[in-house]
Design a protein around this motif. Structure first.
Motif, PDB file in Angstrom:
ATOM      1  N   GLY A   1     -28.534  38.869 -10.514  1.00 47.16           N
ATOM      2  CA  GLY A   1     -29.690  38.383 -11.256  1.00 47.16           C
ATOM      3  C   GLY A   1     -29.355  37.912 -12.658  1.00 47.16           C
ATOM      4  N   LEU A   2     -30.408  37.675 -13.432  1.00 48.85           N
ATOM      5  CA  LEU A   2     -30.288  37.204 -14.804  1.00 48.85           C
ATOM      6  C   LEU A   2     -29.978  38.368 -15.736  1.00 48.85           C
ATOM      7  CD1 LEU A   2     -33.520  35.012 -14.886  1.00 48.85           C
ATOM      8  CD2 LEU A   2     -31.208  34.266 -14.284  1.00 48.85           C
ATOM      9  N   ARG A   3     -29.225  38.094 -16.794  1.00 47.21           N
ATOM     10  CA  ARG A   3     -28.956  39.120 -17.790  1.00 47.21           C
ATOM     11  C   ARG A   3     -30.277  39.578 -18.388  1.00 47.21           C
ATOM     12  NH1 ARG A   3     -24.651  37.953 -22.529  1.00 47.21           N
ATOM     13  NH2 ARG A   3     -26.267  38.785 -23.905  1.00 47.21           N
ATOM     14  N   GLU A   4     -30.526  40.871 -18.353  1.00 46.48           N
ATOM     15  CA  GLU A   4     -31.838  41.397 -18.711  1.00 46.48           C
ATOM     16  C   GLU A   4     -32.248  41.030 -20.129  1.00 46.48           C
ATOM     17  OE1 GLU A   4     -34.065  45.562 -17.872  1.00 46.48           O
ATOM     18  OE2 GLU A   4     -32.232  45.720 -19.059  1.00 46.48           O
ATOM     19  N   ASP A   5     -31.326  41.135 -21.089  1.00 44.85           N
ATOM     20  CA  ASP A   5     -31.709  40.878 -22.476  1.00 44.85           C
ATOM     21  C   ASP A   5     -32.054  39.406 -22.686  1.00 44.85           C
ATOM     22  OD1 ASP A   5     -29.074  40.145 -22.045  1.00 44.85           O
ATOM     23  OD2 ASP A   5     -28.317  40.898 -23.957  1.00 44.85           O
ATOM     24  N   LEU A   6     -31.283  38.499 -22.092  1.00 43.84           N
ATOM     25  CA  LEU A   6     -31.579  37.073 -22.242  1.00 43.84           C
ATOM     26  C   LEU A   6     -32.880  36.696 -21.550  1.00 43.84           C
ATOM     27  CD1 LEU A   6     -28.038  35.529 -21.652  1.00 43.84           C
ATOM     28  CD2 LEU A   6     -29.245  35.743 -23.826  1.00 43.84           C
ATOM     29  N   ALA A   7     -33.100  37.243 -20.358  1.00 42.38           N
ATOM     30  CA  ALA A   7     -34.306  36.909 -19.603  1.00 42.38           C
ATOM     31  C   ALA A   7     -35.562  37.463 -20.266  1.00 42.38           C
ATOM     32  CB  ALA A   7     -34.187  37.430 -18.177  1.00 42.38           C
ATOM     33  N   THR A   8     -35.462  38.640 -20.863  1.00 38.40           N
ATOM     34  CA  THR A   8     -36.629  39.243 -21.508  1.00 38.40           C
ATOM     35  C   THR A   8     -37.087  38.412 -22.697  1.00 38.40           C
ATOM     36  OG1 THR A   8     -35.959  41.457 -20.793  1.00 38.40           O
ATOM     37  CG2 THR A   8     -37.500  41.321 -22.628  1.00 38.40           C
ATOM     38  N   VAL A   9     -36.136  37.892 -23.471  1.00 37.00           N
ATOM     39  CA  VAL A   9     -36.493  37.015 -24.589  1.00 37.00           C
ATOM     40  C   VAL A   9     -37.193  35.765 -24.073  1.00 37.00           C
ATOM     41  CG1 VAL A   9     -35.550  35.568 -26.433  1.00 37.00           C
ATOM     42  CG2 VAL A   9     -34.677  37.881 -26.101  1.00 37.00           C
ATOM     43  N   LEU A  10     -36.704  35.218 -22.975  1.00 36.22           N
ATOM     44  CA  LEU A  10     -37.332  34.029 -22.388  1.00 36.22           C
ATOM     45  C   LEU A  10     -38.732  34.346 -21.879  1.00 36.22           C
ATOM     46  CD1 LEU A  10     -37.045  31.071 -21.482  1.00 36.22           C
ATOM     47  CD2 LEU A  10     -36.092  31.936 -19.332  1.00 36.22           C
ATOM     48  N   GLU A  11     -38.892  35.473 -21.221  1.00 35.95           N
ATOM     49  CA  GLU A  11     -40.185  35.855 -20.658  1.00 35.95           C
ATOM     50  C   GLU A  11     -41.266  35.907 -21.736  1.00 35.95           C
ATOM     51  OE1 GLU A  11     -41.712  39.367 -17.672  1.00 35.95           O
ATOM     52  OE2 GLU A  11     -40.527  39.933 -19.429  1.00 35.95           O
ATOM     53  N   LYS A  12     -40.892  36.279 -22.948  1.00 34.31           N
ATOM     54  CA  LYS A  12     -41.866  36.426 -24.031  1.00 34.31           C
ATOM     55  C   LYS A  12     -42.436  35.094 -24.502  1.00 34.31           C
ATOM     56  CE  LYS A  12     -40.029  40.813 -25.745  1.00 34.31           C
ATOM     57  NZ  LYS A  12     -39.330  41.512 -26.862  1.00 34.31           N
ATOM     58  N   THR A  13     -41.877  33.977 -24.027  1.00 34.29           N
ATOM     59  CA  THR A  13     -42.468  32.678 -24.360  1.00 34.29           C
ATOM     60  C   THR A  13     -43.606  32.316 -23.411  1.00 34.29           C
ATOM     61  OG1 THR A  13     -40.883  31.447 -22.988  1.00 34.29           O
ATOM     62  CG2 THR A  13     -40.282  31.842 -25.296  1.00 34.29           C
ATOM     63  N   ASN A  14     -43.861  33.166 -22.404  1.00 37.68           N
ATOM     64  CA  ASN A  14     -44.978  32.955 -21.474  1.00 37.68           C
ATOM     65  C   ASN A  14     -44.881  31.615 -20.738  1.00 37.68           C
ATOM     66  OD1 ASN A  14     -46.556  35.425 -22.069  1.00 37.68           O
ATOM     67  ND2 ASN A  14     -46.739  34.501 -24.093  1.00 37.68           N
ATOM     68  N   LEU A  15     -43.731  31.381 -20.116  1.00 34.23           N
ATOM     69  CA  LEU A  15     -43.538  30.160 -19.349  1.00 34.23           C
ATOM     70  C   LEU A  15     -44.498  30.114 -18.164  1.00 34.23           C
ATOM     71  CD1 LEU A  15     -40.498  31.426 -20.146  1.00 34.23           C
ATOM     72  CD2 LEU A  15     -39.784  29.271 -19.173  1.00 34.23           C
ATOM     73  N   THR A  16     -44.841  28.898 -17.748  1.00 32.30           N
ATOM     74  CA  THR A  16     -45.712  28.748 -16.580  1.00 32.30           C
ATOM     75  C   THR A  16     -45.036  27.998 -15.438  1.00 32.30           C
ATOM     76  OG1 THR A  16     -46.680  26.735 -17.508  1.00 32.30           O
ATOM     77  CG2 THR A  16     -47.815  28.824 -17.957  1.00 32.30           C
ATOM     78  N   PHE A  17     -43.928  27.279 -15.717  1.00 35.50           N
ATOM     79  CA  PHE A  17     -43.220  26.606 -14.628  1.00 35.50           C
ATOM     80  C   PHE A  17     -41.748  26.478 -14.975  1.00 35.50           C
ATOM     81  CE2 PHE A  17     -44.009  22.997 -17.399  1.00 35.50           C
ATOM     82  CZ  PHE A  17     -42.906  22.161 -17.215  1.00 35.50           C
ATOM     83  N   LEU A  18     -40.929  26.264 -13.942  1.00 33.76           N
ATOM     84  CA  LEU A  18     -39.494  26.047 -14.117  1.00 33.76           C
ATOM     85  C   LEU A  18     -39.079  24.881 -13.235  1.00 33.76           C
ATOM     86  CD1 LEU A  18     -36.725  27.105 -15.270  1.00 33.76           C
ATOM     87  CD2 LEU A  18     -36.488  28.344 -13.105  1.00 33.76           C
ATOM     88  N   ARG A  19     -38.492  23.852 -13.865  1.00 35.00           N
ATOM     89  CA  ARG A  19     -37.949  22.716 -13.107  1.00 35.00           C
ATOM     90  C   ARG A  19     -36.473  22.987 -12.850  1.00 35.00           C
ATOM     91  NH1 ARG A  19     -35.811  17.247 -14.712  1.00 35.00           N
ATOM     92  NH2 ARG A  19     -35.848  18.055 -16.829  1.00 35.00           N
TER      93      ARG A  19
END
Length: 557
Positions: free
Chosen positions: A149-167
């Motif tokens: 999976g994704l590195r937890e620390d990097l992914a958590t920072v990304l999650e906090k931007t509240n993304l709605t889609f991924l291309r």
């Protein structure tokens, strides 16, 4: 051999005579001298160091050769020699075939990123022999505890931007420097050891360990809508069109069967065997990437129509996206409900000039801004970071998109992240390296977070005593919640009074700084500030010289 080094008196080399698998065409050979004693092996230094935290690590490797005994794994300071993790496992390896070994161990935290992973073995049990290793992995904790999976620390920072889609998978990652090195969905699924990888479009090796299913697990874990991009015949070295494109159209249909087919279909069964019995949910499909560039324009209308016809007939409810917005590079007419994907990288003043870009566009032609970001293009190369003037110009442009959200369906800042020592494009939303606490959000990161976390579903009319510029604004509402966004793109302070019916107070979120102020690696000086406000009271924009975005969040009383 990038990142590999011998430990003690052994010789290491790349061995193509003993490939790990049909996909992985070589292995790491370790020649142990005769009469050896003590422990010998090899080290891997990662990407300019291995991040070592106070965590549990999972490690695996493939091994071939006659050896029965202890293997020692360590995480070690490259210069200090400090051992942060020390773990033994017992293996029984033979010369007949490669076998994979898994283990996990705990580590203490390193103060910096100058660390390496060591694998050593008992020289007395391997003296005078050769052993082969391959597909070596080391994982810290992963996001949502996903395997591979994704590195937890990097992914958590990304999650906090509240993304709605991924291309995904791109972008340029989709196209390939040549047709043969394009992103091939069926070589990115299944066991990692069966994925050959390829040279990426940005001139570094891509293992494709982040493959088709991993992208979709990522979307599901972060509750994002997948936007699946499919290869449409254009690589940087060659373009395929006409009848020669037919096999590639068939490949797209196979990919969709793998993703969407029941587990009793031929390829749906393969997906189930790979760990996902239930079909994935794909509502958006983009045909190609930036086909208005690199010689793709003339043939794209025909290539688009071939793929659109095949996909739309089988999946009529799927929303199709064209890879550009240049009408001369699109079929005429563009099929109904097809979204046009625009990519914009601009200097600050140019972004502000595009505030009204969508005001007078046809309301029956939806668009997405699949990539955008402010670039200080006066710098020909090198790394530079988002700065307040650029971030403020992005805010102005984003307000223009939000004011026209009836036709602007999606928008995404790009690129997402970079390793400080391996930059390919600047700026990015946030960066990192192997050192602890290295994750650095840019000013644009905080802007994206503020916009995504404060949005309504209805755009409201605003009565103002001033014209747009240097102050820009947009107001929206969701249920009883109001959101007012403002940006001051001028050098002078602006006093602003906002009045909303049936409200008396609210919350204020601010991002401010002087013109060239920004966050640098390891140094976050500009971040979101919070305050309480009262209805009808003036607020000063800005307390710094340039670049302040204000967000009012008020509720009806």
């Amino acid at each position: 051999m990038t990142s590999y080094a011998p430990v003690s008196n052994v010789t290491i080399s790349r061995d193509t005579s003993k490939p790990v698998s049909e996909a992985i065409k070589s292995s790491l050979r370790v020649d142990v001298p005769k009469n050896s004693t003590g422990y010998f092996g090899f080290a891997n230094t990662g990407y300019n160091g291995v991040p070592v935290s106070n965590s549990t690590y999972n490690s695996s490797f493939w091994m071939m050769g006659e050896y029965s005994g202890t293997i020692n794994l360590q995480l070690v300071g490259s210069h200090s020699g400090i051992v942060y993790a020390d773990h033994n496992l017992t293996v029984n390896s033979t010369d007949s075939h490669f076998r994979q070994f898994h283990t996990s161990f705990n580590s203490t935290r390193s103060p910096d990123g100058e660390n390496e992973w060591h694998l050593t073995l008992d020289g007395s049990k391997a003296a005078g022999t050769s052993l082969n290793f391959g597909y070596i992995q080391l994982f810290p904790p992963t996001y949502n505890e996903r395997e591979n999976g994704l590195r937890e620390d990097l992914a958590t920072v990304l999650e906090k931007t509240n993304l709605t889609f991924l291309r995904f998978p791109g972008g340029n990652n989709l196209e390939g420097l040549q047709v043969e090195t394009r992103w091939k969905w069926n070589t990115t699924i299944g066991p990692l050891v069966d994925r050959p990888g390829r040279e990426s479009d940005w001139f570094y090796p891509n293992t494709d360990a982040l493959g088709l299913d991993e992208y979709l697990w990522w979307c599901e874990d972060m509750k994002m809508s997948p936007v699946l991009a499919v290869w449409a015949g254009k690589s940087y070295g060659e373009i395929i069109s006409g009848s020669e494109l037919h096999p590639y159209v068939e490949d797209i249909m196979n990919e969709l069967e793998y993703l969407l087919g029941d587990s009793n279909t031929t390829l749906g069964k393969v997906r189930a065997e790979n760990g996902r019995k239930k079909p994935w949910k794909i509502d958006y499909l983009e045909i190609g990437n930036e086909d208005d560039l690199t010689g793709g324009c003339d043939t794209y209308p025909n290539r688009f129509n071939q793929i659109y016809k095949a996909v739309h007939e089988k999946y009529p409810d799927m929303t199709i996206i064209a890879s550009n917005g240049d009408l001369s590079c699109l079929p005429s007419p563009v099929p109904e409900n097809v979204i046009l994907d625009l990519h914009l990288y601009r200097k600050p003043n140019d972004f502000v000039a595009l505030f009204d870009q969508f005001d007078n566009q046809p309301r029956d032609q939806p668009v997405m801004v699949g990539e955008y970001g402010c670039r200080n293009t006066s710098s020909a190369k090198g790394t530079y970071w988002s700065f307040m003037q650029g971030t403020c110009s992005e805010a102005v442009y984003m307000m223009g998109m939000e004011r026209n959200s009836d036709i602007v369906k999606m928008a995404a800042y790009a690129p997402m992240l970079e390793h400080f020592e391996f930059e390919s494009w600047s700026p990015t939303m946030y960066g990192f390296n192997s050192s602890p606490e290295s994750i650095t959000p840019s000013t644009s990161y905080f802007l994206q977070q503020m916009f995504a976390s404060n949005k309504g579903d209805t755009v409201l009319p605003v009565n103002s005593s001033a014209e747009f510029g240097p102050l820009y604004w947009v107001a929206t509402k969701a249920d009883t919640q109001y959101y007012v966004k403002l940006a001051n793109y001028g050098p002078d302070e602006q006093n602003v009074t906002v009045k909303i019916p049936k409200t008396d107070s609210g919350k204020l979120k601010m991002l401010s700084g002087s013109r060239y102020e920004g966050n640098q690696p390891y140094s976050v000086n500009v971040k979101t500030e919070h305050a309480e406000i009262e209805q009808g009271k003036a607020t000063t924009m800005s307390r710094c010289r340039l670049g302040l975005s204000l967000f009012w969040q008020l509720s009806e009383v």
